[in-house]
Each structure stands twice: as structure tokens, then as C-alpha cells.
Design a protein around this motif. Structure first.
Motif, PDB file in Angstrom:
ATOM      1  N   SER A 196       0.823  -1.215   0.000  1.00  0.00           N
ATOM      2  CA  SER A 196       0.000   0.000   0.000  1.00  0.00           C
ATOM      3  C   SER A 196       0.855   1.261   0.000  1.00  0.00           C
ATOM      4  CB  SER A 196      -0.896   0.034   1.240  1.00  0.00           C
ATOM      5  OG  SER A 196      -1.787  -1.032   1.232  1.00  0.00           O
ATOM      6  N   GLY A 197       0.329   2.294  -0.591  1.00  0.00           N
ATOM      7  CA  GLY A 197       0.915   3.622  -0.492  1.00  0.00           C
ATOM      8  C   GLY A 197       2.108   3.884  -1.387  1.00  0.00           C
ATOM      9  N   THR A 198       2.486   5.148  -1.404  1.00  0.00           N
ATOM     10  CA  THR A 198       3.642   5.634  -2.138  1.00  0.00           C
ATOM     11  C   THR A 198       4.632   6.189  -1.135  1.00  0.00           C
ATOM     12  OG1 THR A 198       2.230   6.221  -4.008  1.00  0.00           O
ATOM     13  CG2 THR A 198       4.397   7.284  -3.899  1.00  0.00           C
ATOM     14  N   GLU A 199       5.885   5.729  -1.215  1.00  0.00           N
ATOM     15  CA  GLU A 199       6.907   6.177  -0.275  1.00  0.00           C
ATOM     16  C   GLU A 199       7.349   7.588  -0.622  1.00  0.00           C
ATOM     17  OE1 GLU A 199      10.012   3.255  -0.433  1.00  0.00           O
ATOM     18  OE2 GLU A 199       8.781   1.737   0.546  1.00  0.00           O
ATOM     19  N   ILE A 200       7.377   8.460   0.392  1.00  0.00           N
ATOM     20  CA  ILE A 200       7.837   9.836   0.216  1.00  0.00           C
ATOM     21  C   ILE A 200       8.668  10.234   1.434  1.00  0.00           C
ATOM     22  CG2 ILE A 200       5.871  10.513  -1.210  1.00  0.00           C
ATOM     23  CD1 ILE A 200       4.743  11.975   1.253  1.00  0.00           C
ATOM     24  N   THR A 201       9.430  11.301   1.288  1.00  0.00           N
ATOM     25  CA  THR A 201      10.137  11.906   2.414  1.00  0.00           C
ATOM     26  C   THR A 201       9.623  13.325   2.546  1.00  0.00           C
ATOM     27  OG1 THR A 201      12.102  10.564   2.004  1.00  0.00           O
ATOM     28  CG2 THR A 201      12.400  12.511   3.366  1.00  0.00           C
ATOM     29  N   VAL A 202       9.096  13.640   3.731  1.00  0.00           N
ATOM     30  CA  VAL A 202       8.556  14.976   3.981  1.00  0.00           C
ATOM     31  C   VAL A 202       9.104  15.458   5.315  1.00  0.00           C
ATOM     32  CG1 VAL A 202       6.411  14.033   4.909  1.00  0.00           C
ATOM     33  CG2 VAL A 202       6.455  16.363   4.129  1.00  0.00           C
ATOM     34  N   ASP A 203       9.684  16.637   5.326  1.00  0.00           N
ATOM     35  CA  ASP A 203      10.281  17.218   6.533  1.00  0.00           C
ATOM     36  C   ASP A 203      11.256  16.239   7.195  1.00  0.00           C
ATOM     37  OD1 ASP A 203       8.698  19.419   6.027  1.00  0.00           O
ATOM     38  OD2 ASP A 203       7.194  18.920   7.525  1.00  0.00           O
ATOM     39  N   ASP A 204      12.082  15.576   6.367  1.00  0.00           N
ATOM     40  CA  ASP A 204      13.092  14.606   6.819  1.00  0.00           C
ATOM     41  C   ASP A 204      12.503  13.369   7.484  1.00  0.00           C
ATOM     42  OD1 ASP A 204      15.198  16.199   5.855  1.00  0.00           O
ATOM     43  OD2 ASP A 204      15.259  17.343   7.722  1.00  0.00           O
ATOM     44  N   ILE A 205      11.241  13.076   7.228  1.00  0.00           N
ATOM     45  CA  ILE A 205      10.588  11.884   7.766  1.00  0.00           C
ATOM     46  C   ILE A 205      10.194  10.991   6.593  1.00  0.00           C
ATOM     47  CG2 ILE A 205       8.567  11.007   8.997  1.00  0.00           C
ATOM     48  CD1 ILE A 205       8.558  13.643  10.572  1.00  0.00           C
ATOM     49  N   ASP A 206      10.615   9.714   6.643  1.00  0.00           N
ATOM     50  CA  ASP A 206      10.197   8.751   5.629  1.00  0.00           C
ATOM     51  C   ASP A 206       8.773   8.334   5.948  1.00  0.00           C
ATOM     52  OD1 ASP A 206      12.643   8.788   4.297  1.00  0.00           O
ATOM     53  OD2 ASP A 206      13.478   7.250   5.601  1.00  0.00           O
ATOM     54  N   ALA A 207       7.886   8.470   4.975  1.00  0.00           N
ATOM     55  CA  ALA A 207       6.468   8.201   5.208  1.00  0.00           C
ATOM     56  C   ALA A 207       5.839   7.578   3.973  1.00  0.00           C
ATOM     57  CB  ALA A 207       5.757   9.502   5.578  1.00  0.00           C
ATOM     58  N   LEU A 208       4.586   7.213   4.113  1.00  0.00           N
ATOM     59  CA  LEU A 208       3.779   6.696   3.008  1.00  0.00           C
ATOM     60  C   LEU A 208       2.549   7.574   2.881  1.00  0.00           C
ATOM     61  CD1 LEU A 208       3.773   2.954   4.083  1.00  0.00           C
ATOM     62  CD2 LEU A 208       4.885   3.830   2.050  1.00  0.00           C
ATOM     63  N   ILE A 209       2.122   7.822   1.647  1.00  0.00           N
ATOM     64  CA  ILE A 209       0.848   8.491   1.434  1.00  0.00           C
ATOM     65  C   ILE A 209      -0.046   7.467   0.743  1.00  0.00           C
ATOM     66  CG2 ILE A 209       1.468   9.594  -0.752  1.00  0.00           C
ATOM     67  CD1 ILE A 209      -0.143  12.076   0.466  1.00  0.00           C
ATOM     68  N   MET A 210      -1.246   7.263   1.304  1.00  0.00           N
ATOM     69  CA  MET A 210      -2.130   6.223   0.793  1.00  0.00           C
ATOM     70  C   MET A 210      -3.582   6.633   0.972  1.00  0.00           C
ATOM     71  SD  MET A 210      -1.855   3.340   3.834  1.00  0.00           S
ATOM     72  CE  MET A 210      -0.087   3.303   3.852  1.00  0.00           C
ATOM     73  N   LYS A 211      -4.465   5.915   0.290  1.00  0.00           N
ATOM     74  CA  LYS A 211      -5.896   6.136   0.477  1.00  0.00           C
ATOM     75  C   LYS A 211      -6.326   5.479   1.780  1.00  0.00           C
ATOM     76  CE  LYS A 211      -7.416   6.711  -4.200  1.00  0.00           C
ATOM     77  NZ  LYS A 211      -8.584   6.570  -5.034  1.00  0.00           N
ATOM     78  N   GLU A 212      -7.342   6.030   2.390  1.00  0.00           N
ATOM     79  CA  GLU A 212      -7.846   5.457   3.633  1.00  0.00           C
ATOM     80  C   GLU A 212      -8.315   4.016   3.416  1.00  0.00           C
ATOM     81  OE1 GLU A 212     -10.653   6.745   7.345  1.00  0.00           O
ATOM     82  OE2 GLU A 212     -11.496   6.985   5.340  1.00  0.00           O
ATOM     83  N   SER A 213      -8.776   3.703   2.219  1.00  0.00           N
ATOM     84  CA  SER A 213      -9.256   2.338   1.933  1.00  0.00           C
ATOM     85  C   SER A 213      -8.119   1.309   1.937  1.00  0.00           C
ATOM     86  CB  SER A 213     -10.002   2.300   0.602  1.00  0.00           C
ATOM     87  OG  SER A 213      -9.140   2.697  -0.450  1.00  0.00           O
ATOM     88  N   ASP A 214      -6.851   1.760   1.865  1.00  0.00           N
ATOM     89  CA  ASP A 214      -5.709   0.849   1.958  1.00  0.00           C
ATOM     90  C   ASP A 214      -5.438   0.426   3.397  1.00  0.00           C
ATOM     91  OD1 ASP A 214      -5.236   0.908  -0.775  1.00  0.00           O
ATOM     92  OD2 ASP A 214      -3.812   2.566  -0.644  1.00  0.00           O
ATOM     93  N   ILE A 215      -6.048   1.130   4.342  1.00  0.00           N
ATOM     94  CA  ILE A 215      -5.870   0.811   5.762  1.00  0.00           C
ATOM     95  C   ILE A 215      -6.813  -0.330   6.113  1.00  0.00           C
ATOM     96  CG2 ILE A 215      -6.140   1.666   8.119  1.00  0.00           C
ATOM     97  CD1 ILE A 215      -5.343   4.433   7.017  1.00  0.00           C
ATOM     98  N   LEU A 216      -6.241  -1.379   6.710  1.00  0.00           N
ATOM     99  CA  LEU A 216      -7.012  -2.571   7.055  1.00  0.00           C
ATOM    100  C   LEU A 216      -7.693  -2.444   8.404  1.00  0.00           C
ATOM    101  CD1 LEU A 216      -4.357  -5.177   5.907  1.00  0.00           C
ATOM    102  CD2 LEU A 216      -6.284  -4.290   4.600  1.00  0.00           C
ATOM    103  N   GLY A 217      -7.097  -1.678   9.316  1.00  0.00           N
ATOM    104  CA  GLY A 217      -7.694  -1.524  10.630  1.00  0.00           C
ATOM    105  C   GLY A 217      -6.900  -0.604  11.524  1.00  0.00           C
ATOM    106  N   ILE A 218      -7.546  -0.156  12.591  1.00  0.00           N
ATOM    107  CA  ILE A 218      -6.904   0.676  13.614  1.00  0.00           C
ATOM    108  C   ILE A 218      -6.535  -0.242  14.765  1.00  0.00           C
ATOM    109  CG2 ILE A 218      -7.204   2.604  15.217  1.00  0.00           C
ATOM    110  CD1 ILE A 218      -9.360   3.668  13.248  1.00  0.00           C
ATOM    111  N   ILE A 219      -5.294  -0.174  15.214  1.00  0.00           N
ATOM    112  CA  ILE A 219      -4.833  -1.010  16.316  1.00  0.00           C
ATOM    113  C   ILE A 219      -5.136  -0.290  17.624  1.00  0.00           C
ATOM    114  CG2 ILE A 219      -2.836  -2.110  17.395  1.00  0.00           C
ATOM    115  CD1 ILE A 219      -1.607  -2.272  14.569  1.00  0.00           C
ATOM    116  N   GLN A 220      -5.957  -0.910  18.454  1.00  0.00           N
ATOM    117  CA  GLN A 220      -6.336  -0.341  19.741  1.00  0.00           C
ATOM    118  C   GLN A 220      -5.314  -0.760  20.797  1.00  0.00           C
ATOM    119  OE1 GLN A 220      -8.869   1.756  19.993  1.00  0.00           O
ATOM    120  NE2 GLN A 220      -9.490   1.433  17.898  1.00  0.00           N
TER     121      GLN A 220
END
Length: 100
Positions: free
Chosen positions: A69-93
């Protein structure tokens, strides 16, 4: 709260991936080429959602997402992913033990 130079649009989110494990449970060091891509991360920024579909996740949520899922990007020196909310499988409680 940190403001990023990128504001996700519509139903997209900015996720900081969890760090890949350096050692196995038995203490063996895992080389870079054998490390599994993390599938867990924390939401850093959230878009406004679509017209009839408000966003379910919020900044600070720990989420589980698909392996590719997602596209790898670097923003403000942080490695991150930008993705659609539908790519998220669940919230970990958090469990009760994690809160103690």
C-alpha cells in the motif's frame, strides 16, 4: 502537533511506517535485504474526506495497512507513506497491558 508541508487531499492519509525489526526473537541480526516491509504505522496527517464519506482515522491512530500500500515519500526529513484510507485494514487499539 507538527504541521507538515504536505496536506493529504480527499481520502488520503500520511503514515509513518513502523521500523523494521533489527533482530529476530532468538537474537539473530536480520540483514537489510531480508527485513520485512512494515505493515504498521502511525497517522501523521489526514485529508478532509470525500463529499459523502468522512474520514474514519485521525492523527495519532496506529494502523495496519496492506503490504504494498501507499507511495513512499520523504517529507520534513521523515520517511512516510501516502495512501488512500481504503488501503488501511484496521486501527490497532491499545491493550490494557500497554496502558499500564
Amino acid at each position: 502537533m507538527h504541521k507538515f508541508r504536505i496536506q493529504p487531499l480527499a481520502d488520503r492519509v500520511l503514515v509513518k511506517a513502523d521500523i523494521a525489526k533489527e533482530k529476530s526473537k532468538g537474537g539473530i541480526i536480520i540483514p537489510d535485504n531480508a527485513k520485512e516491509k512494515p505493515q504498521k504505522g502511525i497517522i501523521l496527517a489526514v485529508g478532509k474526506g470525500k463529499k459523502d464519506e468522512p474520514m474514519t482515522v485521525k492523527v495519532g491512530d496506529v494502523v495496519l495497512y496492506g503490504k504494498y500500500s501507499g507511495t513512499e515519500i520523504t517529507v520534513d526529513d521523515i520517511d512516510a507513506l501516502i495512501m488512500k484510507e481504503s488501503d488501511i485494514l484496521g486501527i490497532i487499539q491499545p491493550t490494557t497491558l500497554e496502558l499500564i
